[in-house]
Design an enzyme around this catalytic site. Structure first.
Site, PDB file in Angstrom:
ATOM      1  CG  ASP A 677      -4.826  -3.365  65.118  1.00 34.76           C
ATOM      2  OD1 ASP A 677      -4.641  -2.150  64.917  1.00 34.76           O
ATOM      3  OD2 ASP A 677      -5.667  -4.029  64.487  1.00 34.76           O
ATOM      4  CE  LYS A 681      -8.717  -3.186  64.550  1.00 33.56           C
ATOM      5  NZ  LYS A 681      -8.764  -4.432  63.747  1.00 33.56           N
TER       6      LYS A 681
END
Length: 813
Positions: A677, A681
């Site tokens: 994740d 980003k």
């Protein structure tokens, strides 16, 4: 003298006719009247259908004749006392027998001429006027019936006869003087030629009859009574907030009528315009409403008076190098069309003279091509001119208003509003009077176009935004709660009406153009149809609503896969879902390109930092000409929460479970703990900073043992319990160095990486608590001291607020 005309809906039933009688009675208290009536609603179509069936040897016309007879006999019985019905019933029966005779003749001949059709349809008005005349007399209102065929003289152009005004005006004046009656009832639509053969006045013929009578007697006013309370700013069937126009000029009314406003027809206005007779549009079923008055000068202060449209348009394009500098091409084109009885609705021509484009009724496009190609046969064969090109499935949308000539920028606002909603303009026309601006658009876009323009020029109080939301989990629920809470604020302060049209989760989907009630959305969705992503997306596209925004509050790759099909239809996309922006670079660039090309915002602020303005701040830096050299960030609220709360006193798995229970993790916490994740980003931030990077180029220094990456989420938790010693050792090592554990994302010199780091007390990332995120931007302008964005970077509430903010940005495009 006052002239009243009542349309088919006003004559559509006994109850409606009684309302007509009440209006007539009230008007008679002030002056004498001409009362013009149309056939009962639907009767003209039934009569034409009878004739068509009879001509086609279809004996079912006899059933239609029975319907016509029964309907009119029933009206007589409902309006007139039994003891007075016989003479009226006999007259109705006589007319119906004559209709039957005509249809039987058509059936025997298997043919129906225009003259015969005029005779046949005339009975609609003859029946209705006879019935209302009798009803008025039996209600104590003295009325005289007069056959319009004896008053209005026309030529023999059956179906659309031209009026001989010199003879007609004299006949009307002579009759009024001789009759000396207070109330004269006249059937509309019908007239007679020199041989006293029945003719009809074409579309809107009853209105025309009333206008002819009004002009002949210099009436004080003409009142056209229908089933709406006046002319409206747009078609109320398309525009929910359409408004009554209280006052309009003759010229504006003609423009609106020409462009599809069905309340009144252009020929109607000509006789009263020449005499400057006020013409009112009134509602039979709401007689006290003000209505619309058509006068020589409109009192309206609005720049735009109304918006109208014409459907079923075809564009004919004649082009070729042989046209340049050669006179006569345009006249030959128009002559060919005129000789074929094809009316030109719109004309536009480029200054290069290389082409000329005209709009005609789509039904006549094939015939137009035949006659034009024949007229230019020599030029086509010698390659000087191309064969006529036809583009169909088009419509015209038009702005109308006398005041446009006094204001600059109206066309700019019109085209800008259409462009923002992805409505392509195929052709443009504007008259020298500046009273009308017309744009040709795809027929599929015309309803949307009318709504967009009405909102732009009339709905100054609020703008409607139509949302389609996918995902009703933790974040989705919070978003819907926030939308519900802020509805009144948005309307009052931002003039935005947020309309949730579509709602879907993995199980169910619901679409309601009128808006989903946010107080009951859970029950409504639970009882809705089975979810089908493609069907949901196609429904959004098919509805083609203005100011549409698709909101993805999921982590689903399939949903991210539909963004392109929405953006290319000018539907804005707001994505909490990181999949699209972190997908293959080619897909990311494609979505960005589609967003720009089709003027559809693609916003994903919550992809990084939940509700924090990280992407927005980075975009502002880039747009203002700054350049990013380095980024350091803690971008996982989940990991920050976990390492801020794990000290070895309780199992690592327990802390992770707490983070999940409090809504800080993805549905599968491994996406957070594995670093995937965070990789997404930093990839998104790098791309937004202008770097072309793929996911595979980002290094990851993970801390989860391989055993934790196997099986289900439940297996993951069991594996973490078994690996507690591993996690305790990681913590103890950092603690021994007086450092905190932070999962850091970094970007420098075009390279990016993520991993667990020991952060000492003097580091900018050390004092980061709870679920907070922080990003440090080092740029040309922020070299020594970075620009810092810091705050809560996880949680359903703040993530939902970030999505909400993106929705508002999209709405204010």
């Amino acid at each position: 003298m006052l002239v009243l005309k009542f349309g088919g809906t006003s004559m559509g039933s006994a109850e409606a006719i009684k309302k007509v009688a009440d209006i007539v009675k009230e008007k008679l208290q002030h002056e004498s009247l001409f009362l013009v009536v149309s056939a009962m609603s639907g009767t003209t179509d039934l009569l034409l259908n009878c004739g068509a069936k009879a001509a086609a040897d279809d004996e079912s016309y006899k059933e239609l004749l029975k319907q016509i007879e029964t309907r009119h006999l029933d009206a007589v019985k409902a309006l007139i006392p039994v003891q007075h019905q016989s003479s009226v019933l006999s007259m109705v029966k006589k007319y119906c027998n004559e209709i039957e005779d005509i249809c039987n003749g058509i059936y025997l001949l298997s043919e129906s001429s225009l003259r015969t059709k005029d005779k046949l349809v005339s009975y609609g008005e003859l029946l209705s006027s006879t019935i209302i005349n009798a009803a008025l007399n039996h209600a104590g209102i003295v009325a005289v019936w007069k056959d319009a065929r004896e008053l209005i003289r026309t030529n023999a152009n059956y179906g659309n006869a031209a009026v001989d005004f010199a003879v007609t005006n004299q006949q009307i004046k002579d009759y009024v003087q001789q009759a000396n009656a207070k109330l004269i009832v006249v059937p509309g639509f019908i007239a007679g030629n020199e041989e006293q053969i029945t003719t009809t006045l074409g579309r809107g013929g009853s209105d025309y009859t009333a206008a002819i009578l009004a002009a002949a007697v210099d009436a004080s006013a003409l009142e056209i009574w229908t089933d709406v309370s006046g002319m409206m700013t747009a078609d109320p069937r398309w525009v929910a907030n359409a408004k009554i126009i209280p006052s309009i000029s003759y010229q504006e009314a003609m423009e609106l009528s020409h462009f599809g406003a069905k309340v009144i027809y252009p020929p109607t206005i000509q006789p009263v315009l020449s005499k400057n007779i006020p013409t009112w549009i009134k509602n039979t079923f709401a007689a006290n409403d003000h209505g619309t008055v058509i006068e020589f000068k409109s009192e309206s202060s609005n720049i735009i008076t109304g918006i109208s449209s014409i459907n079923s348009l075809a564009l004919l394009s004649l082009e070729g190098s042989g046209m340049i500098g050669i006179p006569g091409f345009s006249s030959r084109l128009f002559a060919a069309l005129a000789n074929a009885q094809i009316n030109v609705i719109l004309i536009t021509q480029g200054s290069s003279e290389h082409s000329i484009c005209v709009g005609v009724d789509a039904a006549l496009a094939g015939r137009a091509k035949e006659v034009v190609d024949k007229a230019f046969e020599y030029e086509i064969n010698s390659d000087k001119v191309e064969p006529l090109q036809i583009e169909e499935q088009l419509s015209i949308v038009a702005l109308v208003g006398d005041q446009m000539r006094h204001h600059t920028g109206i066309s700019g606002r019109m085209f800008s509003a259409l462009g923002r909603n992805g409505i392509n303009i195929r052709a443009i026309a504007q008259g020298s009077t500046e009273r009308n601006i017309s744009a040709v658009v795809a027929a599929a876009d015309v309803r949307k176009a009318v709504n967009v323009l009405h909102e732009e020029f009339f709905e100054t109080t609020k703008k409607q935004v139509n949302l389609f939301i996918v995902g009703t989990g933790n974040v989705g629920k919070k978003l819907l709660d926030q939308l519900k809470q802020q509805q009144s604020f948005l309307e009052q302060q931002l003039r935005l009406q947020v309309n949730i049209v579509g709602l879907s989760n993995s199980r169910k989907m619901l679409i309601d153009e009128n808006g989903i009630d946010l107080a009951k959305w859970e029950d409504s969705l639970a009882n809705a149809e089975q979810a089908d992503l493609q069907a949901f997306v196609q429904s959004i596209i098919k509805r083609n609503l203005r100011n549409s925004v698709f909101v993805d509050v999921t982590a689903n790759a399939a949903i991210a896969g539909v963004y392109a099909s929405l953006l290319e239809k000018s539907i804005a996309v707001v994505a909490c879902n990181k999949v699209a922006a972190s997908s293959q670079l080619s897909n990311y660039k494609k979505l960005k390109h589609l967003s720009s090309e089709f003027n559809a915002p693609f916003l994903f602020e919550t992809n990084v930092g939940a509700g924090l303005p990280i992407i927005g701040s980075l975009n502002d830096l880039m747009r203002s000409g700054d350049r990013v050299h380095k980024m350091e960030a803690v971008l996982s609220g989940t990991l920050n929460f976990v390492f801020n709360n794990y000290d070895g006193s309780r199992p690592f798995a327990e802390v992770v479970k707490q983070a999940q229970d409090e809504g800080y993790t993805e549905p599968d916490p491994r996406l957070d703990l594995s670093g995937v994740d965070v990789m997404r980003k930093i990839l998104i931030l790098s791309r937004e900073a202008g770097v072309q990077m793929e996911m595979e180029e980002i290094s990851c220094n993970g801390f989860l043992p391989d055993s934790c990456m196997q099986g289900s989420v439940a297996d993951f938790y069991e594996a973490m319990k078994k690996e507690e010693a591993h996690f305790k050792a990681i913590y103890d090592k950092a603690h021994a160095e007086n450092c905190k554990l932070k999962f850091v994302a970094s970007f420098a010199d075009g390279k990016a990486g993520v991993g667990l780091q020991h952060i000492p007390p003097q580091h900018d990332l050390y004092h980061l608590y709870g679920k907070d995120n922080v990003v440090l931007f080092y740029t040309d302008r922020y070299k020594e001291q970075p620009m810092v964005v810091k705050g809560a970077g996880a949680g359903a509430e703040v993530t939902a607020s970030g999505v909400f903010a993106d929705i508002l940005r999209a709405a204010q495009k």
